[in-house]
Write a protein that holds these residues in place. Sequence first.
Motif, PDB file in Angstrom:
ATOM      1  N   LEU A  78      -3.393  67.460  -5.135  1.00 26.44           N
ATOM      2  CA  LEU A  78      -3.387  65.995  -5.103  1.00 26.44           C
ATOM      3  C   LEU A  78      -4.675  65.419  -4.551  1.00 26.44           C
ATOM      4  CD1 LEU A  78       0.242  65.332  -3.814  1.00 26.44           C
ATOM      5  CD2 LEU A  78      -0.579  65.452  -6.172  1.00 26.44           C
ATOM      6  N   ASP A  83      -7.210  60.363  -0.881  1.00 26.89           N
ATOM      7  CA  ASP A  83      -6.393  60.387  -2.097  1.00 26.89           C
ATOM      8  C   ASP A  83      -4.920  60.151  -1.775  1.00 26.89           C
ATOM      9  OD1 ASP A  83      -8.574  61.185  -3.908  1.00 26.89           O
ATOM     10  OD2 ASP A  83      -8.517  63.048  -2.757  1.00 26.89           O
ATOM     11  N   VAL A  84      -4.440  60.805  -0.720  1.00 23.09           N
ATOM     12  CA  VAL A  84      -3.032  60.647  -0.324  1.00 23.09           C
ATOM     13  C   VAL A  84      -2.781  59.224   0.170  1.00 23.09           C
ATOM     14  CG1 VAL A  84      -1.250  61.427   1.285  1.00 23.09           C
ATOM     15  CG2 VAL A  84      -2.717  63.101   0.139  1.00 23.09           C
ATOM     16  N   MET A  87      -2.502  57.015  -2.810  1.00 24.80           N
ATOM     17  CA  MET A  87      -1.176  57.185  -3.434  1.00 24.80           C
ATOM     18  C   MET A  87      -0.109  56.443  -2.648  1.00 24.80           C
ATOM     19  SD  MET A  87      -1.007  61.157  -4.501  1.00 24.80           S
ATOM     20  CE  MET A  87      -2.492  61.948  -5.063  1.00 24.80           C
ATOM     21  N   ASP A  88      -0.237  56.440  -1.332  1.00 23.12           N
ATOM     22  CA  ASP A  88       0.717  55.704  -0.506  1.00 23.12           C
ATOM     23  C   ASP A  88       0.589  54.206  -0.777  1.00 23.12           C
ATOM     24  OD1 ASP A  88       2.689  55.299   1.518  1.00 23.12           O
ATOM     25  OD2 ASP A  88       1.078  54.823   2.936  1.00 23.12           O
ATOM     26  N   SER A  90      -0.438  52.689  -3.414  1.00 25.33           N
ATOM     27  CA  SER A  90       0.002  52.319  -4.763  1.00 25.33           C
ATOM     28  C   SER A  90       1.502  52.548  -4.986  1.00 25.33           C
ATOM     29  CB  SER A  90      -0.778  53.116  -5.810  1.00 25.33           C
ATOM     30  OG  SER A  90      -0.360  54.473  -5.802  1.00 25.33           O
ATOM     31  N   GLU A  92       2.782  55.524  -5.383  1.00 24.35           N
ATOM     32  CA  GLU A  92       2.953  56.804  -6.070  1.00 24.35           C
ATOM     33  C   GLU A  92       3.443  57.909  -5.131  1.00 24.35           C
ATOM     34  OE1 GLU A  92      -0.427  57.722  -8.744  1.00 24.35           O
ATOM     35  OE2 GLU A  92      -0.999  55.658  -8.318  1.00 24.35           O
ATOM     36  N   LEU A  93       3.032  57.848  -3.869  1.00 27.03           N
ATOM     37  CA  LEU A  93       3.457  58.867  -2.913  1.00 27.03           C
ATOM     38  C   LEU A  93       4.967  58.839  -2.717  1.00 27.03           C
ATOM     39  CD1 LEU A  93       2.574  61.139  -1.006  1.00 27.03           C
ATOM     40  CD2 LEU A  93       2.313  59.400   0.778  1.00 27.03           C
ATOM     41  N   LEU A  96       6.634  60.522  -5.611  1.00 28.56           N
ATOM     42  CA  LEU A  96       6.540  61.981  -5.522  1.00 28.56           C
ATOM     43  C   LEU A  96       7.502  62.542  -4.479  1.00 28.56           C
ATOM     44  CD1 LEU A  96       2.684  62.518  -5.752  1.00 28.56           C
ATOM     45  CD2 LEU A  96       4.399  62.988  -7.509  1.00 28.56           C
ATOM     46  N   ALA A 103       5.142  64.908 -10.756  1.00 30.64           N
ATOM     47  CA  ALA A 103       3.675  64.865 -10.601  1.00 30.64           C
ATOM     48  C   ALA A 103       2.977  64.872 -11.960  1.00 30.64           C
ATOM     49  CB  ALA A 103       3.189  66.007  -9.721  1.00 30.64           C
ATOM     50  N   PHE A 106      -0.217  62.906 -12.511  1.00 28.69           N
ATOM     51  CA  PHE A 106      -1.419  63.366 -11.819  1.00 28.69           C
ATOM     52  C   PHE A 106      -2.008  64.601 -12.482  1.00 28.69           C
ATOM     53  CE2 PHE A 106       1.278  61.285  -8.717  1.00 28.69           C
ATOM     54  CZ  PHE A 106       0.448  60.243  -8.362  1.00 28.69           C
TER      55      PHE A 106
END
Length: 107
Positions: A78, A83-84, A87-88, A90, A92-93, A96, A103, A106
Amino acid sequence: KNCSLLRSGLTGERRMKKFRIFSANYCPYCKQVIMLLTYKGAHYEVFDVTNNDVARMLLFERTGSRTVPQVFLEEKFLGGCSDVLAMDESGELDILIKGEDDAKSFE
């Protein structure tokens, strides 16, 4: 030391779907990712590669990155802390973590 753990972590040889964080004990970004995933209730495992040159080499071969943290979901890389965090931000985290997406977005 821990190379078999590292290999199993990189190849996703686990039954339960979880995040894998390759970390160093001096790294504030690693701690930030761990705190975020803990807060979110994610299942994760931490692999400390602080003084493990072999583990770092294997990670570099797999990801092309020499920095930590390096975060995986199963076998999918990821990225690092930024990046994480993106994702949080947006949402997306959360997707997931809940397992609503495999995933695929991604890949």
